[in-house]
Design a protein around this motif. Sequence first.
Motif, PDB file in Angstrom:
ATOM      1  N   UNK A   1       0.827  -1.360  -0.009  1.00 39.61           N
ATOM      2  CA  UNK A   1      -0.055   0.270  -0.049  1.00 39.61           C
ATOM      3  C   UNK A   1       0.980   1.200  -0.100  1.00 39.61           C
ATOM      4  N   UNK A   2       1.896   1.250   0.616  1.00 44.12           N
ATOM      5  CA  UNK A   2       3.004   2.351   0.825  1.00 44.12           C
ATOM      6  C   UNK A   2       3.424   2.800  -0.418  1.00 44.12           C
ATOM      7  N   UNK A   3       3.729   1.860  -1.336  1.00 43.50           N
ATOM      8  CA  UNK A   3       4.490   2.114  -2.533  1.00 43.50           C
ATOM      9  C   UNK A   3       3.268   2.650  -3.561  1.00 43.50           C
ATOM     10  N   UNK A   4       1.938   2.589  -3.080  1.00 44.44           N
ATOM     11  CA  UNK A   4       1.178   3.137  -4.196  1.00 44.44           C
ATOM     12  C   UNK A   4       0.538   4.575  -3.612  1.00 44.44           C
TER      13      UNK A   4
ATOM     14  N   UNK B   1       2.637 -10.037  -6.022  1.00 40.13           N
ATOM     15  CA  UNK B   1       1.782  -8.729  -5.336  1.00 40.13           C
ATOM     16  C   UNK B   1       0.494  -9.450  -4.929  1.00 40.13           C
ATOM     17  N   UNK B   2       0.034 -10.243  -5.657  1.00 41.09           N
ATOM     18  CA  UNK B   2      -1.234 -11.007  -5.284  1.00 41.09           C
ATOM     19  C   UNK B   2      -1.289 -11.703  -4.165  1.00 41.09           C
ATOM     20  N   UNK B   3      -0.134 -12.139  -4.031  1.00 42.31           N
ATOM     21  CA  UNK B   3       0.170 -13.100  -2.767  1.00 42.31           C
ATOM     22  C   UNK B   3       0.344 -12.454  -1.575  1.00 42.31           C
ATOM     23  N   UNK B   4       0.948 -11.373  -1.806  1.00 41.49           N
ATOM     24  CA  UNK B   4       1.241 -10.274  -0.651  1.00 41.49           C
ATOM     25  C   UNK B   4       0.022  -9.698  -0.127  1.00 41.49           C
ATOM     26  N   UNK B   5      -0.766  -9.260  -1.037  1.00 42.37           N
ATOM     27  CA  UNK B   5      -1.890  -8.571  -0.669  1.00 42.37           C
ATOM     28  C   UNK B   5      -2.949  -9.355  -0.231  1.00 42.37           C
ATOM     29  N   UNK B   6      -2.918 -10.797  -0.276  1.00 44.72           N
ATOM     30  CA  UNK B   6      -3.687 -11.806   0.057  1.00 44.72           C
ATOM     31  C   UNK B   6      -3.248 -12.349   1.462  1.00 44.72           C
TER      32      UNK B   6
ATOM     33  N   UNK C   1      -4.478   2.816  -4.730  1.00 45.51           N
ATOM     34  CA  UNK C   1      -4.627   1.779  -3.570  1.00 45.51           C
ATOM     35  C   UNK C   1      -5.941   1.119  -3.379  1.00 45.51           C
ATOM     36  N   UNK C   2      -7.051   1.730  -3.513  1.00 39.03           N
ATOM     37  CA  UNK C   2      -8.325   1.076  -3.318  1.00 39.03           C
ATOM     38  C   UNK C   2      -8.633   0.311  -4.601  1.00 39.03           C
ATOM     39  N   UNK C   3      -8.408   0.526  -5.797  1.00 38.16           N
ATOM     40  CA  UNK C   3      -8.603  -0.302  -6.801  1.00 38.16           C
ATOM     41  C   UNK C   3      -7.842  -1.499  -6.762  1.00 38.16           C
ATOM     42  N   UNK C   4      -6.607  -1.369  -6.276  1.00 45.00           N
ATOM     43  CA  UNK C   4      -5.678  -2.594  -6.191  1.00 45.00           C
ATOM     44  C   UNK C   4      -6.299  -3.600  -5.115  1.00 45.00           C
TER      45      UNK C   4
ATOM     46  N   UNK D   1      -5.858   0.784 -12.530  1.00 45.60           N
ATOM     47  CA  UNK D   1      -5.130  -0.503 -12.067  1.00 45.60           C
ATOM     48  C   UNK D   1      -3.752  -0.758 -12.815  1.00 45.60           C
ATOM     49  N   UNK D   2      -3.702  -0.344 -14.278  1.00 47.36           N
ATOM     50  CA  UNK D   2      -2.548  -0.211 -15.010  1.00 47.36           C
ATOM     51  C   UNK D   2      -1.552   0.341 -14.453  1.00 47.36           C
ATOM     52  N   UNK D   3      -1.829   1.829 -14.116  1.00 49.65           N
ATOM     53  CA  UNK D   3      -0.921   2.553 -13.514  1.00 49.65           C
ATOM     54  C   UNK D   3      -0.372   2.050 -12.246  1.00 49.65           C
ATOM     55  N   UNK D   4      -1.184   1.578 -11.364  1.00 50.05           N
ATOM     56  CA  UNK D   4      -1.054   0.848 -10.074  1.00 50.05           C
ATOM     57  C   UNK D   4       0.002  -0.003 -10.349  1.00 50.05           C
ATOM     58  N   UNK D   5      -0.096  -1.086 -11.376  1.00 51.35           N
ATOM     59  CA  UNK D   5       0.781  -1.981 -11.709  1.00 51.35           C
ATOM     60  C   UNK D   5       2.219  -1.532 -11.998  1.00 51.35           C
TER      61      UNK D   5
END
Lengths: 172, 374
Positions: A116-119, B9-14, A124-127, A155-159
């Motif tokens: 979260x802190x990297x976003x 990332x998915x793994x970490x988030x979950x 954050x919310x969409x991720x 989402x794309x930007x977050x990625x």
Amino acid sequence: MDMLIKKAQKGDEEAFIKVVDEYMIPIYKIARSRLKNEENIGDAIQETILAAFSNIKRLKEPRYFKTWIIKILINKCNDIIRDNKVLYVDDYNLLENNSLTYSESSDEKLDFEGVLNKLTYEYRLVVVMYYVNRFTIKEISETLNEKEGTIKSRLSRARQQLKAQYLNENLF
Amino acid sequence: MNINFEDEIEKILNEDIIIPDSVLEKKEIAFNQIRKNKKVKFSYRKNIAVAVMTISIIGGVLFGNSAIAAIKNCIFGYAHGVQKAVDNGYIQNIDDNIMKDNGVEIKVNNILKDSKRIALSLNLKFDDKNLMKNFKCMKISSSISTDTGVTVPVSFSDYDFNLDEETGELIFNEVKTLQEVNYANGNTVLENDLKNTSSLNLKIKKIELYTDASSQIDLGILPQLDNDTKNQLEEAGVKLYKEIDGTWETNIKLDEKFKDVKPIKYKVSENNNFINIVSAELLPTGMDITFNYNNQTKPLTKEIQKEIGNIILVDDKGITYKPTEGVSQKYSDDDKTNITKTFCVTSFDKIGDIKMIIKDLNGNMQEIKLVKAC
């Protein structure tokens, strides 16, 4: 789960409590993606639970419970942000220089908070909705009342943000 | 790299995270509020009420329904008259009266009474906390005696409660209201006894625990019931899973403020052809009006019975008072039905004259003016 939700709709308080308890982690993660302060997160969750209980009879389809309660939660978070004038750092460059950024060389393990802190705030919310709550793009767009294209783009930007960090930390 | 990155990332988030205690506390506050505000829809009480009314005709004691909800800070929220009395300090806190038998600890928290009503607030604590896991509602069979030796049976079967499953503690923030204590032969000995008694003896004899009728839990050996009772419970959406017999008895010395509280009597200002007022008494916990329809020749229809619930009182300042849920009916020798309703106006309201707005048997609205009798 649907059975419990139906019971809750018939006024079974314990069934409602069980359902909410079941979803507590994803609910917390959503609240955490919107609010930093523990007190505000607690308030948002408390108000969401009470509002959901008062209105559960209005929920037409039990299978949409999760989407429905998340929507209530996001609104409560937004209310708190508005009422408390909570400010968030939205500048990715500022965040990059933040001491909280993850470093592979350290012994720290990247976790939920770290991601979260990297976003930046808006991503954050969409991720969390996409990766944690497994919402589809369409569901996120409906919940946040935004166009599907906007959600895709976020989402794309977050990625990209995460990937840049990830590669940076893994290469250097 | 792309797939690995996304997966990572998915793994970490979950991954499971620890929710901070402060957040969990607020979640629990919300849950407790939900539990606290729940109004138990225990329709079985209606059947119990019918049973009690039958007893009243044969045995002479009549109890009305109590339907008292605990709402936030209100102890007797639904019985507004009783709540008003509490708000005016007409309540006694009870200390040091813990009763224990057969794994159940009972404590009386508060009590109040006037010559028509007794209200109690109880705490129940169960040694076997598992008993509370699927708890829906309960019935308590007890009796209350005055210091002159008059005893009346009382069953608590409609109430709100706070349940703490962890401690096995059940807290009633409200209680059974004893609405009417007239003997069938017309005597009101108990009413006088209640008015003058300086202590009350509470004796609980049985506790019955009910769960949801649809509950699939293993309830062990269920208590034996006759088919009628089984059907009644099923209709009410509950099933009996535990009966606890025992003796929980306490003698409560009452505050002086409850002694010899005289009702303020009212009478009609002018006789009319529609409604006959048998008695009208204003008390600290409510106003009880007993009346019948002058031209009644047959049992009251369902429509009329329904209309009885819509009667209101209006005081000389224009303030409206609704009746409580309960109604008691007694049949007189001339085929008339004496109906008693309790209204939420109390002696703490300092009212003067009052009007009773009621539909007569022809469906016409009538206004009956009541004035103080002396």
